[in-house]
Every structure is written in C-alpha cells, then in structure tokens.
Design a protein around this motif. Sequence first.
Motif, PDB file in Angstrom:
ATOM      1  N   ASP A 655       0.872  -1.268  -0.140  1.00 22.02           N
ATOM      2  CA  ASP A 655      -0.142  -0.116  -0.015  1.00 22.02           C
ATOM      3  C   ASP A 655       0.848   1.154  -0.083  1.00 22.02           C
ATOM      4  N   THR A 656       2.031   1.127  -0.424  1.00 22.04           N
ATOM      5  CA  THR A 656       3.005   2.315  -0.358  1.00 22.04           C
ATOM      6  C   THR A 656       2.422   3.282  -1.220  1.00 22.04           C
ATOM      7  N   ARG A 657       2.514   4.614  -0.764  1.00 19.18           N
ATOM      8  CA  ARG A 657       2.063   5.668  -1.864  1.00 19.18           C
ATOM      9  C   ARG A 657       2.830   6.836  -1.710  1.00 19.18           C
ATOM     10  N   TRP A 658       2.462   7.760  -2.613  1.00 21.83           N
ATOM     11  CA  TRP A 658       3.570   9.035  -2.664  1.00 21.83           C
ATOM     12  C   TRP A 658       3.149  10.032  -1.560  1.00 21.83           C
ATOM     13  N   TRP A 659       4.011  10.548  -0.848  1.00 18.81           N
ATOM     14  CA  TRP A 659       3.756  11.552   0.334  1.00 18.81           C
ATOM     15  C   TRP A 659       3.797  12.590  -0.389  1.00 18.81           C
ATOM     16  N   ALA A 660       2.868  12.937  -1.059  1.00 16.27           N
ATOM     17  CA  ALA A 660       2.908  13.905  -1.916  1.00 16.27           C
ATOM     18  C   ALA A 660       3.078  15.504  -1.216  1.00 16.27           C
ATOM     19  N   GLU A 661       2.379  15.409  -0.075  1.00 18.12           N
ATOM     20  CA  GLU A 661       2.511  16.770   0.551  1.00 18.12           C
ATOM     21  C   GLU A 661       4.094  17.318   0.998  1.00 18.12           C
ATOM     22  N   SER A 662       5.112  16.047   1.225  1.00 19.77           N
ATOM     23  CA  SER A 662       6.343  16.393   1.078  1.00 19.77           C
ATOM     24  C   SER A 662       6.896  16.986   0.024  1.00 19.77           C
ATOM     25  N   PHE A 663       6.589  16.534  -1.106  1.00 17.10           N
ATOM     26  CA  PHE A 663       7.066  17.373  -2.292  1.00 17.10           C
ATOM     27  C   PHE A 663       6.335  18.589  -2.829  1.00 17.10           C
ATOM     28  N   GLY A 664       5.457  19.051  -1.944  1.00 15.40           N
ATOM     29  CA  GLY A 664       4.697  20.298  -2.310  1.00 15.40           C
ATOM     30  C   GLY A 664       3.647  19.942  -3.602  1.00 15.40           C
ATOM     31  N   ARG A 665       3.275  18.842  -3.517  1.00  9.56           N
ATOM     32  CA  ARG A 665       2.191  18.784  -4.623  1.00  9.56           C
ATOM     33  C   ARG A 665       0.801  18.398  -3.769  1.00  9.56           C
ATOM     34  N   ALA A 666      -0.322  18.031  -4.676  1.00  5.57           N
ATOM     35  CA  ALA A 666      -1.721  17.672  -4.143  1.00  5.57           C
ATOM     36  C   ALA A 666      -1.544  16.334  -4.142  1.00  5.57           C
ATOM     37  N   ASP A 667      -2.319  15.552  -3.489  1.00 11.81           N
ATOM     38  CA  ASP A 667      -2.289  14.195  -3.461  1.00 11.81           C
ATOM     39  C   ASP A 667      -2.626  13.669  -4.568  1.00 11.81           C
ATOM     40  N   GLU A 668      -3.758  14.185  -5.614  1.00  9.83           N
ATOM     41  CA  GLU A 668      -4.202  13.625  -6.499  1.00  9.83           C
ATOM     42  C   GLU A 668      -3.319  13.924  -7.726  1.00  9.83           C
ATOM     43  N   GLU A 669      -2.227  14.806  -7.763  1.00  9.25           N
ATOM     44  CA  GLU A 669      -1.341  14.894  -8.525  1.00  9.25           C
ATOM     45  C   GLU A 669      -0.320  13.945  -8.621  1.00  9.25           C
ATOM     46  N   MET A 670       0.043  13.185  -7.557  1.00 11.35           N
ATOM     47  CA  MET A 670       0.942  12.120  -7.302  1.00 11.35           C
ATOM     48  C   MET A 670       0.235  10.629  -7.142  1.00 11.35           C
ATOM     49  N   ASN A 671      -0.784  10.690  -6.607  1.00  8.53           N
ATOM     50  CA  ASN A 671      -1.295   9.350  -6.372  1.00  8.53           C
ATOM     51  C   ASN A 671      -2.671   9.077  -7.074  1.00  8.53           C
ATOM     52  N   GLY A 672      -3.073   9.956  -8.025  1.00 16.03           N
ATOM     53  CA  GLY A 672      -4.023   9.849  -8.859  1.00 16.03           C
ATOM     54  C   GLY A 672      -3.937   8.876  -9.883  1.00 16.03           C
ATOM     55  N   PRO A 673      -4.991   8.538 -10.912  1.00 16.25           N
ATOM     56  CA  PRO A 673      -5.151   7.350 -11.662  1.00 16.25           C
ATOM     57  C   PRO A 673      -3.687   7.513 -12.511  1.00 16.25           C
ATOM     58  N   ARG A 674      -3.085   6.293 -12.974  1.00 14.72           N
ATOM     59  CA  ARG A 674      -1.772   6.638 -13.703  1.00 14.72           C
ATOM     60  C   ARG A 674      -2.137   6.726 -14.994  1.00 14.72           C
ATOM     61  N   LEU A 675      -1.374   7.216 -15.872  1.00 10.66           N
ATOM     62  CA  LEU A 675      -1.569   7.462 -17.429  1.00 10.66           C
ATOM     63  C   LEU A 675      -1.936   6.305 -18.101  1.00 10.66           C
ATOM     64  N   SER A 676      -1.345   5.172 -17.856  1.00 11.31           N
ATOM     65  CA  SER A 676      -1.440   4.016 -18.719  1.00 11.31           C
ATOM     66  C   SER A 676      -1.156   2.854 -18.005  1.00 11.31           C
ATOM     67  N   ASP A 677      -1.400   1.614 -18.265  1.00  8.69           N
ATOM     68  CA  ASP A 677      -1.097   0.501 -17.595  1.00  8.69           C
ATOM     69  C   ASP A 677       0.422   0.213 -17.909  1.00  8.69           C
ATOM     70  N   ALA A 678       0.993   0.918 -18.801  1.00 12.54           N
ATOM     71  CA  ALA A 678       2.253   0.737 -18.942  1.00 12.54           C
ATOM     72  C   ALA A 678       3.476   1.492 -17.971  1.00 12.54           C
ATOM     73  N   SER A 679       2.742   2.335 -17.413  1.00 10.75           N
ATOM     74  CA  SER A 679       3.498   3.084 -16.400  1.00 10.75           C
ATOM     75  C   SER A 679       2.717   3.240 -14.972  1.00 10.75           C
ATOM     76  N   PRO A 680       2.983   2.192 -14.282  1.00 11.69           N
ATOM     77  CA  PRO A 680       2.309   2.202 -12.831  1.00 11.69           C
ATOM     78  C   PRO A 680       3.039   3.452 -11.995  1.00 11.69           C
ATOM     79  N   ALA A 681       2.102   3.641 -10.925  1.00 11.63           N
ATOM     80  CA  ALA A 681       2.752   4.651 -10.241  1.00 11.63           C
ATOM     81  C   ALA A 681       3.952   4.327  -9.128  1.00 11.63           C
ATOM     82  N   THR A 682       4.273   2.933  -9.078  1.00 14.31           N
ATOM     83  CA  THR A 682       5.494   2.576  -8.580  1.00 14.31           C
ATOM     84  C   THR A 682       6.722   2.606  -9.050  1.00 14.31           C
ATOM     85  N   GLY A 683       6.832   2.834 -10.387  1.00 15.27           N
ATOM     86  CA  GLY A 683       8.052   2.892 -10.871  1.00 15.27           C
ATOM     87  C   GLY A 683       8.453   1.793 -11.777  1.00 15.27           C
ATOM     88  N   TYR A 684       7.590   0.855 -12.020  1.00 17.22           N
ATOM     89  CA  TYR A 684       7.729  -0.433 -12.740  1.00 17.22           C
ATOM     90  C   TYR A 684       7.568  -0.259 -14.282  1.00 17.22           C
TER      91      TYR A 684
END
Length: 756
Positions: A655-684
């Motif tokens: 369940d690891t997620r982006w700590w968006a506030e630490s990067f000065g961003r809104a939560d939805e900017e970093m933890n929202g739906p990924r752009l495509s199945d080929a680029s998951p949010a975790t970096g694989y």
Amino acid sequence: MDKTQVAKVDNVTLARRGEQVDGTLHLTPHHLIFSHFPPLSSEDQAKGLTIRPKELWITYPIIAFGTLRLAPAASRQLSSIRLRCRDFTFVCFYFANEHKAREVFESIKQWTCKSGRLDKLYAFTYQPLLAEKEFNGWEIYNPRKEWMRQGVLKESSGWRISDINTDYSFSPTYPALIAVPSSISDNTINYAGRYRSRARIPALTYFHPVNNCTITRSSQPLVGVRQNRSIQDEKLLATIFSTSRSERPLASFSHPNLENEQSDSSHGSSEWNEAGPDMSNAEDVKDDMLAAARGNSEDERMIYGAQQQNLIVDARPTVNAYAMQAVGMGSENMDNYKFATKVYLGIDNIHVMRDSLNKVVDSLKETDVTPLGPNRDQLARSGWLKHIAGILEGAKVITGQVGLQHSHVLIHCSDGWDRTSQLSALSQVCLDPYFRTLEGFMVLVEKDWLSFGHMFRHRSGHLNSEKWFQIENERIGGDNNRGFESSGAGQALENAFRSAKGFFGRDNNSRDSLQESDGEMLSYDSDTPTKKPSPSSAPRSIVAEKEVTKVKETSPVFHQFLDATYQLLHQYPTRFEFNERFLRRLLYHLYSCQFGTFLFNNEKERVDTKAKERTRSVWDWFLARREQFMNPLYDPEVDDHKRGQERLLFPRPKDTRWWAESFGRADEEMNGPRLSDASPATGYDSPGAIRTPIVTGIETAQDTVTTEASSTNVSNVAASGLAAVTSGLSNLSILKNHQSEPKGEESLKEVEVEMQ
C-alpha cells in the motif's frame, strides 16, 4: 568579508507554479526574502481596507541548486535565477537588469556555501521566540530514563550500562553510554570492537518490555578475504541472543492484521503490483527458505511464537555484502554464529537512493515556470516507492521476529548508521506505542539517529557546494547534479514569461500561491567517508576548519525514514499522536539549519562543539506549537484483543503511496490514476514485472539460500577469498535476464561505488 553584493532589489518578478508576481527581493545574512502586495479586491478597496505584504522566506542552507541564466544581448528577454530547495520548493526570479541578476546570484551562492564552516550557519545566531524559551529539547532524551522505561535497568534483565565509551575513545561515533549483557566484561567489548567497522559493536537499542527480547545494532564485521573471526564478537552476540528465554510461547496468538494479509496473498508470489512490491507474504517466503536451509518439510514449519529464531539482519543486497570482503569487511560467516540465522534485505545504498530522489526531482523541476503536474512517467522510473516499500518490509520482518516470535534481532548494514538507523527506528515505531506519541518519537530520533550516530552533516549537505550553482551560459556539458535544464513545454513557457512580465490575474489564495511564513522563520556503500575519525579530534576540526560538501556523500536517508513513518501514519491513522504536518515540518528543519539538532554526525561532535549551549534544539520549536501537530484521530488505548488497538503495527508495503505533501504537491497529482497500464505509479515498467523480494538471502551455519533473481549460485559465494567476490560479481549479469530494467548494470555500479 561581506558576502552581500546587493541587499535589496526592486521590480523583481517571482514565478512559482506557473504564476507570476512582482515584488522586492531582500538578501539578509541568513534568508532570502521576497515580499509583494497581493491584489486588493474592488470590494475591499471600497471599504478603504489596506493590505499587508506577503513574504516568501528561503533560508540559504535549504537551497539545493541554483542556476543563473543571462539574457542574450540585444534581447527583450529577462535574466533569471532559478532555485530548487531541499524542501522541494521551486522558484524563479526575473530581473530587468543583467548586472543586478549576477550580483544577486553571487550573493546567494556565497551566503549558501558559508565558506565551509558550520559555525556560520543560522543555528549559531538564531534567537528563539519567547514561547520556545520555556522548553529545553536537549533534555528530552535521557538514556538512563529511557532504559528504565523499557526495563533494561532491572537486575533480572541481564543487561548493564558500560562506561567504556564515556570519553568516546572506544568508538567516536557511538554514544557515551552503551548497554551490553551483564556477563560481558569491558575487556571483551574492547576486543570485540576491533572486529567491527569503526568499533560499532552490537549494542542494545531496544528492550521489548513484553517478552524481554531485543533489537541490537552494529556495523559490519571485518571478515575480509581471509575469513577473519573474533571469538569475543561471537561470545558477545551469543550472550545477547540468550539474554531472554520466553516463558510462554505465543503459538496461540494471532495478529488480526497479519492474518488478513496472509490470507489475501498467494503463497510464494514475488510479483509487483501497481501499488508497490507485493511483499505481504514475505514472512512465508522467509519461512520457506529457513525450512529449506534446515531440510525441513513445509509441514514441519514452525508457527509464530512456537520457538525462538534469532536473526542477524544484513540490510544490504547479498552481492554487495560479499563484495565488501575485498576491502577487508563483509558479513558474518554463519559457521561461527550457529545460534542464529542471517537474512539479507537487499536495501540499496546511499548512492542509489540519491539517484532515485534526483529522478523524482526531475519530474517536478519545471514547477517554477509551469502550472503542470509532475511527469508521471519520470515518477514511475524513479523507483522511490520501491525503496520505501523495501524499508517497510524490512521493518515488518524485524517486528514479527521480536513481537510475535519472541526472538532477538541484530541489525547492520555497512557502518550501521544509514540503513541500520532506518530499520531500527521504524521497527520500534511498529513495536512500541510510546514511540508513536509526539514525545516518544522525539526520543526515538534522539536515540537511534543522533546518539547512535548518523552523518547528518554529510547526508544533508549543510555546507553546500559551489558546484550546485551554475551560470547556464557559461556551463559546458551536462551533469547529473544539474539544477534545472528546461526543455519542451517548460522552456517555451519560461521564454514567454521572460519576454513579457505579467500576472495571470487570479487571486493568490490557492494552496500553491505565495503565503506568509507559518511561524518557523519569523524571528530569525560505501555509506562511509574514507577516513576514520580520530578519537582526539578537537572541536576546531568540526567547526573552525573549512569543509567542502562531497556530493557523493549526500543522500535522503532520514527523509526516507520520515516517508516510511508517513506510510504507517496513513495506514494506521488512529495509532499516532502526531499528524502528517509534524513529519513535514521535521523534514523542513532537517535542512533549515535553524537549530543545532541535525548539524552534526554523532554525539561526540555535539559535545565537542558545545551544541547544547550554543544552539537551540529543534524540539523547542515543535513543543512551543504542540497543538499544531496533534492528530485528532489518535486513540491511545492498547488492547491486543481489540482490532485496531493492538500494540504491534505491521506495515503494508503493497500500500506504499506517494507522500505528496512532502514534495509540495496535491495528493491527486501524485497518487491519482496512472496515465496508462504501462506506467504504474510505483515505478515499474509493467504490472507483471518480476522483482527481487526484499529477503534476498538466508544463511544458517549449514547452508545459504537466496532468491533466483538475486543469484542462482550465491551459495557458492559462501566460500572464502576473492573467488567469492568474483563469483558474486559475475552473477550480477543474471539480473539483466530476469528484469525489464537494466538492474544488473545498476547493481554493478553500486558495488563499484561501495568498494571505493
């Protein structure tokens, strides 16, 4: 010499998050201050109201990179200074006068670098507010008081306090007081210290009050290619692992959270999903490996609490640990430690972590001149969430061994002050509700990070480096440590901003608009350096002499610990007395240099420089504003028979997620739906990519067991000498065939750096 070539510049334009405002730039000895008047609404004008200026304060040490871009001759464009701060603030200042821009840039660079002296930093001149003077954060941690709370000082505990290091001559990077087994003499400790890097012997950091089991920490042993051993070290560790005998096994005890995770996961899977590495079953994987190493069938596998299974936890990747033998170090030969099992956690070193954060920054670096969100593809490629998940999984393994299986755990990496501190502190957060209170967390940081030593001065780059300040027109070639290098949409937008100043016309009241200071500024593996500190180091060697920040020694180690703590806070929101804001402000003050807490590498340096007398503790600032950091959802009750109130917390790495506030961003900017199945949010690269499980190797006195992706032949590496190192390095090529990213090349680069 006065470093300020210019103290005030009018008609400066600030760009941030795609917005622009005109104002005045002030340069003081400790802060860069931009002030501007927000637009007054027609309604307020009709009422005759006046407005106060808004200010943006930036303390110099928090500046990570700066770039001066001079406008081309005979051009209508503006010269600019772009700054990237360590708290992930990105700003750009535009100047109509090229000469002023150059003067400001040189002043910022000189004030930021501070001539390589710690005593020039803000902490040595900071005057606290009246409310802060009521507190003395330097006294919040008392080792004897904390040991008494844990139960270490009881005669029946089997532990005593050794004075062998009271003058820091035994181990300059260790605390003055060290808890060791009662039956171990200081003479044995002295000899054992010769076998551990920097004499960082196995020492007690946590005594579990429920079952008297322990977490100890150390540095790597000096095994070398000749397979050196130390009878004293073996005796010390054997005694530590026998200091408690569980009177009642917890075979019938089952933790609700752990039961759910095991039932929801498929046995033996090592797939990585979009939320991070699926390690919820890593305990099963580890048990399987232990059973295989002993020749036990799956049916004979022991359940939690059925028997003690003491662990030596080597945080490093297996191959890295073996490679260190070539320079006289390495990892324990388990033939000499038959009373324990060793696991390798595969957590990457400081260089990999630094590169990972740099990739995150690359996805955010156009933040000053564009309103666009982070580049999701670059976020995915950073691997940051993978690293955070790995640390969480390591803490989960340790928590299970101590809290459920009534076992002792020794943790180490290379020198025992980076990955070791992360795992030790995070495990204690999971084990002990006290460390989940505001005061308890402060005590934990003081104990496991400040007292046991962590290279804050080096890892945080407090003295900065002139290499991080560039004049773009005069720069030749590229650099991985570059501050900004605009391209595409960012370049186009900046060119537009530079050629025509103007504000977008909307009110500055959004979350990302310029805001007034919120209080803290108003009063204004090798994981090691190459030289061992001398026991007789004088204070002037730390403060008075010039020191240059080495870029390769910087790394976000403490940042990762705070990020991992945020993950626990998000997963268990009722079990923490403090809130997310507390973690964010602590990350800010890691770099602000406003307090003396994080300026030094160990307890000895703080004593030598009289830090307690000359600087204020960061805890004063937090305690004076305590109400801002309280969690309204906090439930202090502890009851292992009620779901949600258990003493133990088990991280959920999946369940690891982006700590968006630490990067000065809104939560939805970093933890929202990924752009495509080929680029998951975790970096694989793909959801089905096979990744190395966190437990990359298990060693007993008889066998070595490793995962396939780590190496199919690492059992052969158990042999001694350079052949072991050669075998380990040659097997790195296997990784390239099992992973979609060039992990083998990455690991090889990492090993080469660790061996330097």
